[in-house]
Write an enzyme that holds these catalytic residues in place. Structure first.
Site, PDB file in Angstrom:
ATOM      1  N   SER A 608       0.927  -0.820  -0.094  1.00 29.85           N
ATOM      2  CA  SER A 608      -0.089   0.533  -0.402  1.00 29.85           C
ATOM      3  C   SER A 608       0.753   1.060   0.201  1.00 29.85           C
ATOM      4  O   SER A 608       2.112   1.369   0.478  1.00 29.85           O
ATOM      5  CB  SER A 608      -0.711  -0.318   1.279  1.00 29.85           C
ATOM      6  N   TYR A 621      -2.385  -1.366  10.373  1.00 30.02           N
ATOM      7  CA  TYR A 621      -2.318  -1.550   8.737  1.00 30.02           C
ATOM      8  C   TYR A 621      -1.105   0.042   8.000  1.00 30.02           C
ATOM      9  O   TYR A 621      -0.039  -1.134   7.965  1.00 30.02           O
ATOM     10  CB  TYR A 621      -3.861  -0.729   8.558  1.00 30.02           C
TER      11      TYR A 621
END
Ligand SMILES: [Zn+2]
Length: 741
Positions: A608, A621
């Protein structure tokens, strides 16, 4: 001897395959059809019955009075199954139509040639002449068997490849047995390569034997004819049935193939043995080009590979010419004793066997080649037989490997029949060669469209049940890869695979045990944080296709913090387990297969942009994705030089993402003070958020799953970035904060 489009759906099942055909003609259906549709109907009935013909084999015809578009008067037209396609799935457009008068007229041309007969230039030239006989601009090219149908006087002709009839045709006593079984009704003809001359032979046979209803074509198949189409179909059934009966009367039961020499391990052990050998074997047979496998281990094939006579019969090879175009002139059989369970020994036997096979193939080519023969093709076997285990067949696609397996199943059935009847004989090598390397076949191969970029590749997409994973599965399938759709939610993985199969078609060829009988995609469940679950999933993929060439992992998790902005410890651990450890486990297990295969492979992870942008609200995350970025680099080093490891780093893909449930979308809209109503639908809210995110990017456009799938395709393909590994590609619309440095 046909190539055909991969669109058919195999309705036939090899299970319950008996040699006695069943009459499935329905007058209520036939009477509603016009004469050409009746021909299509009859052809499909024959094609659907595995006792009557094999995939792509055989052809049918009717001579029909039609109104000539040129003159308006009535003319006789031969409708005959054209080149390409399969009797089972053929529709009206699968048939060519020719003016009978013009087709007959070609005889003058042919007979006038100085050099004529089988394998002369004029024979091959005749194929080009059929186009000049076309009735009503029908674009379907005519098959090489057209004269067989045109020169037999009767109105309706069926030419089939039934195992029972080929058993007669490939039996040392075929001629005598034909007389014994059929009297004067069916006449024996010696083997001859199909073509114009064979048509003339049949014409003469009809003249010399006016009462004959058909012929056994030596080492080839059956042809029969009738003035009535239903009766022609029934005659086909009857003649095949009589051959089958003769075989059953002499069936050797326990003594079939000389009786049993080896015993098969239990099903579970067999599967474990297959898994321990398949990726390695795939690497070996793919030395020139990658192959996809189909495993067959039903009772019929096991009886053959376990028999005393298997080595002798395997060495003799297949007989029916359209079989060995795919099965090659013979299979590779290894004399391994399955009771030892010694896998190392099996490997060394296979290794020696492969070497000897390639040398034999080269010898065969050198011995039989002619001045203008095409160059030698891949010398690796396409059928491998292992006592105790069964057969694995190889082809350029899943569909093709199923056809190969189907044809060797047919060959085994033919050998059983021929051996029972008095001894199986093979086609002389030169005849086999003149089919395999026939200029007409070569021209057909050359006319085929180039292979797709990911053809011959098996790629697993982990996370294929939704979002980016689903999109990636579709994208890679579009490039020709066989896709293993994997998801924690097995049902969603199967839904994606069902979509792919629907889009691409199952292909042709009816063979394969269990999941190995699959089409271009399968759907499997797996939990990536559970090593055993991952290993089992990869095992199923290997059993289905023979190996794996690439893995794309898109599975991931985002756990939002609670109202106080905290992440509970177990959620932190779960985030790392799925986003980091899961990718590692998948890579580690897949690498075992890659290493066994020894073929270049590719791994694409999904990280990401958040991995490099520190911010509030996504602590677990973001740090997990930072670890995933480094995992890409570590794996690139660990897995080199065989495997390239790269990653796609998306940002804010809202559309279709499981990571953006309604609650999170609303929370984000509120966070950014974007007005919305709770009455709005999910997609409206998502679009609103996606548009907001888009405005923050340099390219100012929303980022979609299709953008990510495109990047995953470019990275997983060995052709686009073959010298890029250890890299993370941002697909984020352009976020300056995320620039790598
Ligand atoms: Zn044929």
């Amino acid at each position: 001897m046909e190539t055909f489009p991969e669109t058919a759906h195999p309705k036939r099942k090899l299970k319950n395959m008996k040699n006695h055909p069943k009459n499935r003609w329905q007058d209520s259906v036939a009477k509603t059809l016009d004469p050409v549709a009746r021909l299509v109907y009859r052809s499909n009935l024959i094609g659907e019955d595995p006792t009557l013909t094999n995939t792509g084999g055989g052809n049918t015809s009717s001579k029909i009075a039609e109104k000539d578009p040129l003159t308006g008067s009535e003319t006789e037209v031969l409708w005959v199954k054209g080149s390409g396609g399969d009797l089972r799935t053929a529709k009206r457009d699968g048939f060519s139509s020719l003016y009978m008068e013009k087709l007959k007229g070609l005889q003058k041309n042919y007979l006038g040639s100085k050099a004529k007969g089988p394998k002369t230039q004029i024979e091959d030239d005749m194929v080009g002449a059929y186009a000049h006989c076309t009735f009503n601009l029908n674009p379907r090219p005519s098959s090489i068997d057209t004269p067989l149908h045109g020169f037999v006087h009767a109105r309706h002709v069926d030419h089939t490849h039934p195992n029972a009839a080929i058993s007669l045709a490939a039996c040392a006593k075929g001629k005598e047995l034909t007389k014994e079984i059929y009297g004067d009704e069916v006449i024996w003809t010696e083997w001859q390569r199909p073509g114009f001359d064979l048509g003339l032979i049949l014409e003469k046979l009809c003249k010399d034997h006016p009462k004959a209803k058909g012929a056994i074509m030596g080492q080839h198949g059956l042809i029969n004819w009738h003035e009535d189409d239903k009766k022609c179909y029934e005659l086909t059934l009857e003649l095949v049935g009589r051959a089958a009966e003769a075989i059953e009367k002499k069936d050797r039961g326990e003594k079939t193939f000389g009786g049993e020499k080896y015993k098969s391990p239990a099903e579970k052990e067999r599967k474990a043995l297959w898994l321990s050998i398949l990726p390695w074997l795939r690497g070996k047979v793919s030395a020139q080009q990658r192959m996809i496998g189909t495993v067959q281990e039903d009772a019929t094939i096991l009886r053959f590979v376990n028999s005393k006579d298997a080595p002798r019969l395997a060495e003799m090879g297949t007989s029916c010419p359209d079989h060995f175009l795919r099965t090659k002139i013979k299979p590779l059989y290894v004399a391994w004793d399955p009771t030892t369970g010694d896998v190392a020994k099996l490997r060394s036997l296979l290794e020696e066997g492969l070497e000897a096979y390639r040398a034999d193939y080269k010898k065969y080519y050198e011995k039989c080649k002619r001045k203008d023969s095409p160059a030698m093709r891949d010398p690796n076997p396409t059928v491998v037989l292992i006592p105790g285990l069964g057969m694995v067949a190889w082809g350029k696609s899943k569909s093709e490997s199923r056809v190969t397996a189907e044809f060797y199943n047919c060959a085994v059935e033919v050998m059983r029949g021929a051996e029972a009847l008095g001894g199986y004989i093979n086609l002389p090598q030169q005849e086999a060669f003149d089919i395999e390397y026939w200029q007409l076949e070569e021209a057909k191969l050359k006319r085929m469209p180039p292979e797709q970029e990911l053809a011959r590749q098996v790629i697993a997409v982990v996370g294929a049940g939704s979002g980016i994973g689903k999109e990636t599965a579709h994208r890679l399938a579009k490039e020709g890869a066989s896709i293993v759709c994997v998801d924690l939610n097995e049902k969603s993985a199967q839904e994606t695979s069902a979509e792919l199969v629907k889009k691409l078609g199952e292909g042709i060829g009816v063979a394969g045990t269990g999941i190995s009988g699959c089409g271009p995609a399968i759907g499997l469940g797996a939990n990536i944080v559970d090593r055993k679950s991952v290993a089992e999933m990869l095992g199923e993929a290997v059993y289905a296709y023979g190996g794996i060439d690439g893995v794309v992992v898109t599975a991931g998790i985002f756990v939002p913090p609670d109202l106080e902005g905290r992440i509970p410890d177990e959620k932190w651990a779960q985030t790392f387990a799925i986003n980091v450890t899961g990718s590692y486990v998948v890579a580690d297990e897949a690498n075992k297969i890659f290493k066994a295969q020894g073929l270049p492979a590719s791994l694409v992870l999904t990280t990401s942009v958040n991995a490099v942008v520190a911010k509030k609200g996504s602590l677990a995350y973001d740090t997990s994705k930072a670890a995933a970025n480094h995992l890409v680099r570590e794996l690139a080093i660990e897995l080199s030089p065989l495997v390239r490891v790269n990653a796609v780093a998306p940002a804010t893909v809202v559309q279709g993402s499981a990571m953006f449930p309604r609650d999170r979308v609303m929370a984000s809209l509120a966070k950014y003070k974007i007005p919305f109503s709770e009455k709005e639908g999910d997609e409206e809210l998502r679009t609103r958020l996606a548009e907001f995110y888009a405005k923050r990017t340099l390219t100012q456009s929303p980022i979609t799953p299709a953008d990510q799938a495109e990047a995953a395709f470019l990275l997983v393909s060995g052709k686009r970035f073959p010298r890029t590994t250890g890299q993370v590609i941002h697909v984020d619309g352009g976020l300056a904060d995320g620039f790598l440095r």
